[in-house]
Motif scaffolding. Structure first.
Motif, PDB file in Angstrom:
ATOM      1  N   TYR A 131      26.316 -14.406 -21.199  1.00 42.62           N
ATOM      2  CA  TYR A 131      27.375 -14.054 -20.305  1.00 42.62           C
ATOM      3  C   TYR A 131      27.362 -15.159 -19.125  1.00 42.62           C
ATOM      4  N   HIS A 132      26.323 -15.666 -18.693  1.00 41.91           N
ATOM      5  CA  HIS A 132      26.567 -16.215 -17.404  1.00 41.91           C
ATOM      6  C   HIS A 132      27.180 -17.645 -17.900  1.00 41.91           C
ATOM      7  N   GLU A 133      26.612 -18.268 -19.182  1.00 37.37           N
ATOM      8  CA  GLU A 133      26.951 -19.294 -19.770  1.00 37.37           C
ATOM      9  C   GLU A 133      28.619 -19.321 -19.814  1.00 37.37           C
ATOM     10  N   ALA A 134      29.064 -18.293 -20.187  1.00 35.05           N
ATOM     11  CA  ALA A 134      30.477 -18.201 -20.480  1.00 35.05           C
ATOM     12  C   ALA A 134      31.150 -18.407 -19.173  1.00 35.05           C
ATOM     13  N   LYS A 135      30.641 -17.648 -18.005  1.00 37.25           N
ATOM     14  CA  LYS A 135      30.988 -17.882 -16.710  1.00 37.25           C
ATOM     15  C   LYS A 135      30.791 -19.323 -16.102  1.00 37.25           C
ATOM     16  N   ILE A 136      29.851 -19.858 -16.628  1.00 41.00           N
ATOM     17  CA  ILE A 136      29.749 -21.213 -16.256  1.00 41.00           C
ATOM     18  C   ILE A 136      30.883 -22.116 -16.742  1.00 41.00           C
ATOM     19  N   LEU A 137      31.131 -21.937 -18.139  1.00 41.99           N
ATOM     20  CA  LEU A 137      32.065 -22.742 -18.861  1.00 41.99           C
ATOM     21  C   LEU A 137      33.616 -22.556 -18.149  1.00 41.99           C
ATOM     22  N   GLU A 138      33.849 -21.330 -17.874  1.00 39.17           N
ATOM     23  CA  GLU A 138      35.055 -21.127 -17.374  1.00 39.17           C
ATOM     24  C   GLU A 138      35.049 -21.660 -16.146  1.00 39.17           C
ATOM     25  N   ARG A 139      34.232 -21.772 -15.191  1.00 39.57           N
ATOM     26  CA  ARG A 139      34.333 -22.534 -13.990  1.00 39.57           C
ATOM     27  C   ARG A 139      34.552 -23.916 -14.073  1.00 39.57           C
ATOM     28  N   ALA A 140      33.951 -24.650 -15.199  1.00 39.25           N
ATOM     29  CA  ALA A 140      34.054 -25.833 -15.504  1.00 39.25           C
ATOM     30  C   ALA A 140      35.423 -26.184 -15.897  1.00 39.25           C
ATOM     31  N   ILE A 141      36.021 -25.145 -16.759  1.00 39.90           N
ATOM     32  CA  ILE A 141      37.329 -25.212 -17.344  1.00 39.90           C
ATOM     33  C   ILE A 141      38.305 -25.288 -16.206  1.00 39.90           C
ATOM     34  N   LYS A 142      38.139 -24.505 -15.300  1.00 40.29           N
ATOM     35  CA  LYS A 142      39.010 -24.238 -14.073  1.00 40.29           C
ATOM     36  C   LYS A 142      39.011 -25.979 -13.438  1.00 40.29           C
ATOM     37  N   GLU A 143      37.708 -26.139 -13.319  1.00 39.85           N
ATOM     38  CA  GLU A 143      37.787 -27.704 -12.388  1.00 39.85           C
ATOM     39  C   GLU A 143      38.332 -28.839 -13.211  1.00 39.85           C
ATOM     40  N   ALA A 144      38.083 -28.597 -14.493  1.00 44.19           N
ATOM     41  CA  ALA A 144      38.641 -29.588 -15.338  1.00 44.19           C
ATOM     42  C   ALA A 144      40.102 -29.612 -15.408  1.00 44.19           C
ATOM     43  N   GLU A 145      40.690 -28.322 -15.248  1.00 41.10           N
ATOM     44  CA  GLU A 145      42.239 -28.175 -14.873  1.00 41.10           C
ATOM     45  C   GLU A 145      42.663 -28.684 -13.764  1.00 41.10           C
ATOM     46  N   ASP A 146      42.068 -28.470 -12.872  1.00 40.89           N
ATOM     47  CA  ASP A 146      42.346 -28.634 -11.229  1.00 40.89           C
ATOM     48  C   ASP A 146      42.209 -30.333 -11.405  1.00 40.89           C
ATOM     49  N   ALA A 147      41.398 -30.797 -11.946  1.00 43.18           N
ATOM     50  CA  ALA A 147      41.422 -32.362 -12.124  1.00 43.18           C
ATOM     51  C   ALA A 147      42.079 -33.215 -12.970  1.00 43.18           C
ATOM     52  N   GLY A 148      42.907 -32.178 -13.569  1.00 43.37           N
ATOM     53  CA  GLY A 148      44.073 -32.928 -14.366  1.00 43.37           C
ATOM     54  C   GLY A 148      43.652 -33.273 -15.964  1.00 43.37           C
TER      55      GLY A 148
END
Lengths: 425, 535, 157
Positions: A131-148
């Motif tokens: 569960y927590h790993e999924a959350k980490i990935l979701e956060r990372a995806i958000k970061e990657a989206e923000d970074a283009g």
């Protein structure tokens, strides 16, 4: 370069590395994607990966570039790229670490793979318990989206891509690629018959590539350094590095990344600190519990695909379980038989009926209610399952039984003769 | 076309076909459970293994496409071993309760275990004994016998179009189930019993009633709607135990609906007419069939001087032959061409299922047949004009052939009450028989020989092994008796004779006979002389 | 107990559905949301989810019963999942189960009468390097000893 020992865990082992997008970029992250999107054609990416010789790190060892090449070029359908983060093979705990501590390396690999096969939406199928790993990935995806690095027109290349995290819900078979696809589609994780292979008809009826997390994490390195540089690492037909996850009776269990070809003995004694409490080593499972167990006298073997085949086992996922002299091999096999009986999806006959049967026989041997013929029966049932099932779960459940019985037959016989488990005083 | 070699024999076939179909067609048995021609492939039973040259291990024939140049072996040591292994696995937890299992005798688990299995069990552990489950009004699940082939689940999803059955749980706990609080009650549900290859899905109405080897099977045509599904009537000692589908790819495929499947019940549940009766004042008195026929002949004779003063109305549940016999005896003996079917627009819509299987809204099996029999030669006399002439009093006497359990519309009853002499041939007492001057006990289609024409203009043959209740007669026999008593010489002695007469009379039937119709019928309008082109 | 998503959950669900080319793919995510909010998945909840996804209930029913993480009955506030597969097993998972059983007065597979704890044995949790391992609700607890287990349970209110 050829003596490099770490690729996918290179960042993680650095002091203070957090796995944030900034940390990842400081270590040269997201440069491969720039190169791929702005300078390379999808076919060139596939060629580079083929040149690297990188093989699947999830268990089956299929060459990743060749798999990517199977996606039909002329299909009008969308394509899907699935990151297999189901990590369910007992003894295996490497992908969890990669996703937790360096999620962007995984994402970058996934975006590149998706670009190579022409896929605009990809998924990370992560086992439900993470569960927590999924959350980490979701956060990372958000970061990657923000970074283009994710979204529309990534880096001005015209390539659009989105990644979604999809949690499983507790089923070993969903680590099998077609079981995973069925599960992603919202169904029971019942593996499909092949053909058609997923590269032709996979998720949602479309061409689909399924790769393991660790395999995908190698992609940025391959792009940055070239397939040839990767191929120069490790051994022939076992290029690159591998994460070996060592658990059980060692002083320093954990994840160790080395070039393919390091010996099992070296791993256990030089890196994992040897057997706990100065006990004698009895047995080692070299690649997740489905891979045939080795006796203590067989561990002077290189940990790569071909070398392990030569001693009758497989590299599998690289999950090494070390068992010392206190372990009853019949009891250990019973533990595994319970696992396979519990995890059989029940779709096809040999696995559904055979796994619980083996469990019952091992149970009787362990508890002294068996005869020597039962040992042969057990072996025979394993042989009868092997090669006759829809998915590789048949082999996964049959191989440990065959190996335990073959390599530690004397313990099985002892149980039968004593009428009880000799370890159960 | 592609060529492949199967057990050393060269076989030519179209590309893209499943190996199992190609092999089965040349007469070689490939044992299998989960595969069914009409359903999607699941490849889960693992029994249909064959060896294909250059394949590393035996392949399942159901999920392997026949390719050009393929070399296939169906009886190698590997194949025999694979079958033995799968059958051993399937029997591990099976209760081996064949003595009390209704499927015994037609069970593929029995047959294949006998033929390809091992003969002895090595399984000494306790067996799983999940409780039997009631799935719906007609069907139960003998859970212990299930082999998880999932044919039933796929049938409900793919053919019936409603996922009333599903698989729940996992692994060896897998079970076929209906959702809590729901029922397996779809109108096609009964088919799951037929396609269950083992004794797991059982028809509650058939349980423990007989052994299947006592049953005599006769293939005929269902008369419950105009679809004309091909059925087997399975009976013993003149009792119908069950009705099952007979495959006809051009009509019903592999299936029938539950209305047809259980149609015999409604006829069993009624008191059949077995004695002819003649009205005397307010009483209806039982007589012999000869006395009845004589009475009818005497009365009809009174009116026949005027053309069309005697009329006949025939239910579209009647066979072509019966309708033709009535028409002929009216024409020959009664100076009447006022013969019609009681045509009716269906009151309910067709039920059409995903793959095209249809339960027709038209609940008469032979409207098309009666249109042919009555329509072609006397196009101007239709049901309405006959009814109008009854109303106007031109028609004095009516022979009404009904023989079904449908209600007669009040309007018709009212009209028929005005008729001076009403003959009713029917199977039960009804408001219609109440007003009749003569009542004749008739037969239902399940007791009859003859032909129906379904809504697709498919002409199909009815056959029977059943004896109708004593005292009943076929319509054609009665029609003949009446005409003979009116001094005519009648040539027909069977439904077959009548069909041959019809074949001469109607160009659509030219060159046909019951025999030529065979078991799969004939679509009218397609070249009749070449038998079997479409079936 | 209500069987429908609350407003915020429904919004979450509506976002998730958009991720897939086929609504059915949102089945497992929807079941996770339902279980997160309600603790377990009732028959009525299945009907509701099937309705949201335009699926027959039987399809969702079939899916939910396949996966071990979905509970069909009320569980304790804390669901203690003890990994029982090989690496954990040879490092004492059996002792941990027995210890917790003794401490809570229930057997594995049961829930305490006050509905505070459920104890279940699960197959490999994928954290073998830090065996033995338990998972309580969504949280992993690794490198365990009996003392550590007690400490963890003491802290659960």
């Amino acid at each position: 370069m050829a003596d490099i020992q770490r690729i996918v865990m290179a960042n993680i082992v650095k002091d203070g590395y957090t796995g944030s997008i900034d940390d990842y970029r400081k270590e040269g992250g997201y440069t491969a994607i720039r190169k791929v999107l702005l300078e390379m054609k999808p076919d060139e990416v596939i060629e580079e990966v083929k040149t690297s010789g990188v093989r699947g790190r999830g268990g089956a060892g299929f060459p990743m570039g060749i798999k990517w090449g199977f996606v039909p070029k002329d299909s009008p359908k969308p394509r899907y790229f699935l990151n297999n983060a189901d990590e369910g093979e007992p003894g295996t705990f490497k992908d969890r670490a990669l996703m937790t501590h360096d999620p962007h390396m995984v994402l970058e690999g996934q975006i590149i793979g998706s670009f190579a096969i022409g896929c605009n939406v990809s998924y990370i199928y992560i086992r439900g318990e993470f569960y927590h790993e999924a959350k980490i990935l979701e956060r990372a995806i958000k970061e990657a989206e923000d970074a283009g690095f994710l979204g529309d027109n990534i880096l001005g290349s015209g390539f659009n891509h989105r990644i979604y995290v999809h949690r499983g819900a507790g089923s070993y078979v969903c680590g099998e690629e077609t079981g995973l696809i069925e599960s992603l589609e919202g169904k029971r994780g019942w593996p499909r018959n092949k053909p058609p292979f997923p590269a032709i008809e996979g998720a949602f009826g479309c061409p689909t590539i399924v790769n393991n997390v660790e395999t995908i994490a190698n992609v940025p390195f391959i792009i940055n350094n070239g397939g040839a540089a990767f191929a120069a690492i490790g051994v022939e037909k076992g290029t690159g590095t591998k994460i070996y996850g060592i658990s059980g009776h060692v002083n320093k269990p954990g994840l160790y990344e080395f070039q393919m070809g390091i010996t099992l003995k070296e791993l256990i004694y030089e890196h994992a600190g040897g057997v706990r409490d100065d006990k004698k080593l009895k047995a080692v499972i070299p690649g997740g519990v489905s891979m045939p167990v080795l006796r203590a006298d067989e561990i002077d073997v290189q940990m790569d695909f071909d070398s392990l085949v030569k001693v009758g086992s497989h590299l599998g996922s690289g999950g090494v379980i070390v068992m010392d002299e206190t372990v009853c091999m019949v009891d250990a096999l019973l533990n595994l038989s319970v696992f396979y009986a519990h995890e059989s999806c029940g779709q096809c006959t040999p696995c559904r009926e055979g796994m619980p049967w083996m469990k019952m026989i091992v149970d009787r041997i362990e508890h002294g209610n068996a005869s020597e013929e039962d040992i042969d029966l057990l072996y025979d049932v394993a042989c009868n399952i092997e090669g006759r099932t829809i998915c590789a779960m048949g082999e996964a459940g049959a191989w440990p039984v065959k190996a335990f019985v073959t390599k530690f037959r004397e313990e099985f016989v002892e149980h039968v003769k004593l009428g009880r488990c000799p370890y159960n005083k | 076309m592609i060529k492949l070699t199967i057990d050393g024999k060269e076989v030519t076939t179209e590309p893209g076909r499943k190996l199992i179909d190609v092999i089965t067609e040349i007469g070689t048995e490939i044992p299998h459970y989960c595969y069914h021609k009409a359903l999607s492939v699941t490849g889960s039973c693992r029994l249909c293994m064959v060896e294909v040259e250059n394949a590393p291990k035996p392949l399942i024939a159901c999920n392997t496409i026949a390719n050009d140049g393929m070399v296939v072996y169906t009886d190698t040591e590997n194949v025999r071993k694979a079958r033995q292994v799968v059958l051993e696995f399937l029997l591990l937890h099976h209760p081996l309760d064949c003595p009390v299992c209704d499927k015994a005798g037609e069970c593929l688990l029995q047959d294949f275990s006998f033929k390809y299995g091992n003969g002895e069990s090595r399984f000494t552990e306790p067996k799983r004994v999940p409780p039997f489950k009631d799935l719906g009004p007609n069907i139960m699940l003998a859970t212990t016998r299930c082999i998880m082939c999932t044919r039933c689940v796929r049938f409900m999803k793919e053919i019936a179009g409603e996922d009333q059955l599903t698989v729940v749980d996992r692994g060896s706990k897998n079970q076929i189930a209906v959702v809590e609080g729901k029922k397996l009650d779809h109108p096609l549900a009964g088919n799951v019993v037929d396609i269950c290859p083992v004794g797991c899905l059982l028809d509650k109405k058939f349980i423990h009633r007989t052994r299947v080897w006592h049953l005599e099977k006769t293939n005929t045509v269902c008369g419950e709607c105009s679809a004309g599904c091909n059925i087997y009537v399975e009976s013993h000692n003149n009792e119908i135990f069950r009705i099952t589908p007979k495959i006809n790819m051009f009509v019903n495929g592999f299936w029938i609906c539950d209305y047809g499947r259980y149609s015999n019940e409604k006829y069993n549940d009624v008191d059949r007419l077995t004695k002819p009766k003649i009205r005397e004042g307010n009483e209806q008195k039982a007589v012999t069939i000869e006395e009845a026929a004589t009475a009818i002949a005497n009365n009809f004779s009174k009116y026949m001087k005027t053309k069309n003063a005697v009329a006949a109305i025939v239910s579209p549940g009647s066979t072509n032959e019966d309708a033709f016999a009535v028409k002929e005896s009216m024409r020959i003996a009664c100076n009447s061409e006022a013969v019609t079917g009681l045509f009716a627009e269906p009151e309910i819509k067709d039920e059409v299922f995903p793959t095209g299987f249809t339960i027709k809204g038209d609940k008469y099996p032979n409207q098309e047949g009666l249109k042919l029999v009555f329509g072609l030669s006397v196009p101007d006399i239709d049901a309405e004009s006959v009814l109008n002439e009854i109303e106007s009093g031109k028609i004095k006497a009516v022979y009404y052939v009904k023989n079904d359990l449908k209600e007669v519309p009040q309007r018709i009853l009212d009209l028929l009450e005005k008729v001076e002499f009403l003959v009713v041939e029917d199977i039960v007492e009804s408001p219609l028989t109440e007003i009749a001057n003569v009542i004749l006990p008739g037969k239902i289609y399940l007791e009859n020989y003859g032909t129906f024409i379904n809504y697709q203009k498919k002409l199909q043959r009815l056959q029977t092994d059943l004896k109708a209740p004593s005292g009943t007669k076929s319509t054609w026999e009665i029609a003949k008796m009446i005409a003979e008593r009116m001094g005519q010489k009648i040539q027909w002695n069977s439904a077959n004779d009548l069909f041959l007469m019809m074949a001469k009379h109607y160009s659509d039937l030219e060159g046909l006979s019951h025999f030529k119709l065979g078991d799969s019928g004939k679509t009218l309008g397609v070249d009749n002389k070449v038998n079997g082109t479409d079936g | 107990m209500t069987t429908e998503f609350k407003k915020e959950t429904l919004e979450e669900f509506n976002e998730i559905v958009k991720r897939y080319p086929d609504k059915q793919a949102a089945t497992i995510p929807a079941l996770h949301l339902m279980q997160r909010d309600q603790g377990y998945i009732t028959d009525e909840a299945l009907e509701y989810i099937a309705g949201l996804l335009d699926l027959p209930v039987s399809t969702v029913h079939s899916t939910v019963t396949y996966y071990t993480m979905f509970y069909r009955e009320e569980m304790g506030k804390y669901v203690i999942q003890v990994c029982s597969t090989l690496s954990c097993y040879i490092l004492g998972s059996k002792n941990i189960v027995e210890h917790i059983e003794g401490r809570l007065g229930i057997k594995a597979g049961e829930t305490t009468p006050d509905k505070k704890f459920s104890l279940i044995k699960v197959e490999c949790l994928g954290a073998c390097g830090t065996a033995p391992v338990i998972r309580i609700n969504d949280d992993y607890h690794e490198d365990l000893t009996i003392e550590k287990v007690d400490e963890i349970l003491d802290n659960l209110k």
